[in-house]
Design a protein around this motif. Structure first.
Motif, mmCIF file in Angstrom:
data_model
loop_
_atom_site.group_PDB
_atom_site.id
_atom_site.type_symbol
_atom_site.label_atom_id
_atom_site.label_comp_id
_atom_site.label_asym_id
_atom_site.label_seq_id
_atom_site.Cartn_x
_atom_site.Cartn_y
_atom_site.Cartn_z
ATOM 1 N N LEU A 177 44.891 63.410 51.209
ATOM 2 C CA LEU A 177 45.301 64.560 52.015
ATOM 3 C C LEU A 177 45.157 64.328 53.512
ATOM 4 N N THR A 178 44.165 63.549 53.939
ATOM 5 C CA THR A 178 43.895 63.436 55.379
ATOM 6 C C THR A 178 44.344 62.111 55.969
ATOM 7 N N THR A 179 45.078 61.305 55.208
ATOM 8 C CA THR A 179 45.560 60.021 55.725
ATOM 9 C C THR A 179 46.461 60.239 56.941
ATOM 10 N N GLY A 180 46.189 59.524 58.022
ATOM 11 C CA GLY A 180 47.019 59.606 59.217
ATOM 12 C C GLY A 180 46.644 60.715 60.180
ATOM 13 N N LEU A 181 45.651 61.542 59.823
ATOM 14 C CA LEU A 181 45.251 62.628 60.717
ATOM 15 C C LEU A 181 44.231 62.131 61.733
ATOM 16 N N ASP A 182 44.224 62.763 62.905
ATOM 17 C CA ASP A 182 43.206 62.429 63.886
ATOM 18 C C ASP A 182 41.879 63.031 63.424
ATOM 19 N N PRO A 183 40.753 62.562 63.985
ATOM 20 C CA PRO A 183 39.443 63.016 63.494
ATOM 21 C C PRO A 183 39.260 64.524 63.494
ATOM 22 N N GLN A 184 39.768 65.209 64.514
ATOM 23 C CA GLN A 184 39.588 66.657 64.566
ATOM 24 C C GLN A 184 40.374 67.345 63.450
ATOM 25 N N ALA A 185 41.624 66.932 63.246
ATOM 26 C CA ALA A 185 42.433 67.515 62.179
ATOM 27 C C ALA A 185 41.849 67.187 60.812
ATOM 28 N N ARG A 186 41.303 65.987 60.677
ATOM 29 C CA ARG A 186 40.704 65.588 59.389
ATOM 30 C C ARG A 186 39.530 66.486 59.049
ATOM 31 N N ARG A 187 38.659 66.742 60.036
ATOM 32 C CA ARG A 187 37.496 67.572 59.753
ATOM 33 C C ARG A 187 37.901 69.019 59.491
ATOM 34 N N GLY A 188 38.951 69.474 60.163
ATOM 35 C CA GLY A 188 39.459 70.807 59.868
ATOM 36 C C GLY A 188 39.990 70.908 58.449
ATOM 37 N N THR A 189 40.640 69.839 57.977
ATOM 38 C CA THR A 189 41.149 69.817 56.610
ATOM 39 C C THR A 189 40.006 69.774 55.610
ATOM 40 N N TRP A 190 38.932 69.055 55.945
ATOM 41 C CA TRP A 190 37.767 69.033 55.058
ATOM 42 C C TRP A 190 37.212 70.443 54.874
ATOM 43 N N ASP A 191 37.152 71.212 55.944
ATOM 44 C CA ASP A 191 36.677 72.593 55.839
ATOM 45 C C ASP A 191 37.565 73.399 54.899
ATOM 46 N N LEU A 192 38.876 73.172 54.974
ATOM 47 C CA LEU A 192 39.802 73.888 54.110
ATOM 48 C C LEU A 192 39.591 73.531 52.643
ATOM 49 N N ILE A 193 39.340 72.263 52.365
ATOM 50 C CA ILE A 193 39.121 71.834 50.981
ATOM 51 C C ILE A 193 37.887 72.533 50.409
ATOM 52 N N GLU A 194 36.840 72.646 51.224
ATOM 53 C CA GLU A 194 35.642 73.346 50.765
ATOM 54 C C GLU A 194 35.931 74.824 50.548
ATOM 55 N N GLN A 195 36.779 75.403 51.386
ATOM 56 C CA GLN A 195 37.171 76.803 51.192
ATOM 57 C C GLN A 195 37.936 76.984 49.895
ATOM 58 N N VAL A 196 38.801 76.021 49.560
ATOM 59 C CA VAL A 196 39.556 76.076 48.308
ATOM 60 C C VAL A 196 38.595 76.087 47.129
ATOM 61 N N ARG A 197 37.617 75.208 47.144
ATOM 62 C CA ARG A 197 36.629 75.175 46.065
ATOM 63 C C ARG A 197 35.860 76.493 45.975
ATOM 64 N N ASP A 198 35.554 77.077 47.122
ATOM 65 C CA ASP A 198 34.788 78.315 47.145
ATOM 66 C C ASP A 198 35.546 79.494 46.542
ATOM 67 N N THR A 199 36.867 79.369 46.421
ATOM 68 C CA THR A 199 37.658 80.429 45.775
ATOM 69 C C THR A 199 37.661 80.286 44.259
ATOM 70 N N GLY A 200 37.012 79.256 43.724
ATOM 71 C CA GLY A 200 36.939 79.068 42.286
ATOM 72 C C GLY A 200 37.851 77.991 41.740
ATOM 73 N N VAL A 201 38.573 77.296 42.620
ATOM 74 C CA VAL A 201 39.484 76.247 42.193
ATOM 75 C C VAL A 201 38.729 74.920 42.089
ATOM 76 N N THR A 202 38.889 74.227 40.970
ATOM 77 C CA THR A 202 38.328 72.892 40.811
ATOM 78 C C THR A 202 39.244 71.899 41.513
ATOM 79 N N VAL A 203 38.669 71.019 42.332
ATOM 80 C CA VAL A 203 39.461 70.109 43.160
ATOM 81 C C VAL A 203 39.282 68.680 42.681
ATOM 82 N N LEU A 204 40.402 68.005 42.418
ATOM 83 C CA LEU A 204 40.414 66.576 42.127
ATOM 84 C C LEU A 204 40.950 65.899 43.374
ATOM 85 N N LEU A 205 40.063 65.220 44.105
ATOM 86 C CA LEU A 205 40.385 64.673 45.419
ATOM 87 C C LEU A 205 40.541 63.162 45.339
ATOM 88 N N VAL A 206 41.717 62.668 45.705
ATOM 89 C CA VAL A 206 41.984 61.234 45.738
ATOM 90 C C VAL A 206 41.828 60.768 47.182
#
Length: 306
Positions: free
Chosen positions: A156-185
């Protein structure tokens, strides 16, 4: 019952064995990582989980469904963000989300998704005008619009700059917090350490290890390293004689001390005793990259092909 079960998965393309005997189980509510270098077989694994490819051997179940046999039912419970997914350049964000929502009888509210993922202001923006981070946020939204119980996020974060990557990481954790199981490659060690509850490390299509990032690192019993800088040269013998120290290396103004035990305290005390002023001092711990080296016998390289 595990949410995702993979047992003895094997997939071959011609004479190339892409996946060879991979097994793991993903529990509900986890962020589970499939980690390895580029070309290790990670995408093939999740494509079999998604039902996009049929495995040559092995057993896969997603919420009890066989991805090869139950593809229609699987689409109702599994959402996927593809590694190379692209949209038509002129397609607008709101249009894309409305289109994907139409594929499901019951789905998420597109407006709520846009707001939750920080894209409300981009509703009328064409795909070609999105930044890398915004495009990845849209990819997450499209994966979630069917209200899946499992979401597959591939590089998901390939090619993103460090700031965008960390913002995306926060979103992934938010997705999990809604009850969705995440399979992350991912091929990014730092990403796996930050996000994943557990990981399976895949190397050249084969499983190398399975466990928590912290557990895999702790099992190494790896030496510790302390790095620091000094303005003036000093006699390395003041450190080399310490019980905790196994090696001292100095290059220009930076010194790296390798050892065991409470190395940071021992080094700091010795330097203070001999009047050596150290700056930029930091203790380095072992990482998943060190675990990969210990497990496979070779250094981790992102660009390595299977």
């Amino acid at each position: 019952m595990a949410v995702v079960e993979v047992d003895g998965l094997r997939k071959r393309y011609g004479d190339t064995v892409a996946v060879d005997g991979v097994s793991f189980a993903v529990e509900e509510g986890e962020i589970f990582g499939i980690l390895g270098p580029n070309g290790a077989g990670k995408t093939t694994i999740v494509e079999c989980v998604e039902g996009v490819r049929r495995p040559d051997a092995g057993r896969i179940r997603v919420l009890g469904l066989d991805p090869s046999r139950d593809r229609a039912k699987l689409r109702r419970v599994l959402g996927a963000q593809l590694q190379s997914g692209m949209l038509p350049e002129k397609l607008r964000v709101g249009e894309a989300l409305a289109l994907y929502r139409s594929f499901y009888r019951e789905g998420a509210d597109p407006e709520r998704l846009l707001a939750d993922l920080g894209l409300a202001g981009k509703r009328g923006t064409a795909f070609e005008d999105l930044s890398g981070g915004q495009a990845q946020r849209l990819a997450i939204a499209l994966a979630l619009v069917g209200r899946p119980r499992v979401a597959v996020l591939d590089e998901l974060t390939t090619g993103l700059d460090p700031q965008a990557r960390r913002g995306t990481w926060d979103l992934i954790e938010q997705v999990r917090d809604t009850g969705v199981t995440v399979l992350l490659v991912t091929h990014l060690m730092e990403e796996a350490e930050r996000l994943c509850d557990r990981v399976v490390i895949v190397d050249r299509g084969r499983p190398a290890a399975l466990g928590t990032p912290g557990g895999l690192i702790a099992a190494l019993d790896a030496p510790r390293r302390v790095r620091f800088r000094t303005e003036e040269p000093f006699d390395r013998a003041v450190l080399a004689g310490l019980e905790e120290v196994t090696e001292v290396r100095t290059r220009r103004s930076e010194t790296v001390v390798t050892g065991t035990g409470d190395l940071l305290r021992a080094v700091g005390t010795a330097l203070l005793r001999h009047g050596v002023v150290a700056t930029e001092t930091r203790l380095e711990r072992a990482t998943l990259e060190d675990a990969f080296l210990a497990l496979t016998g070779r250094p981790y390289q992102d660009g390595e092909a299977a």
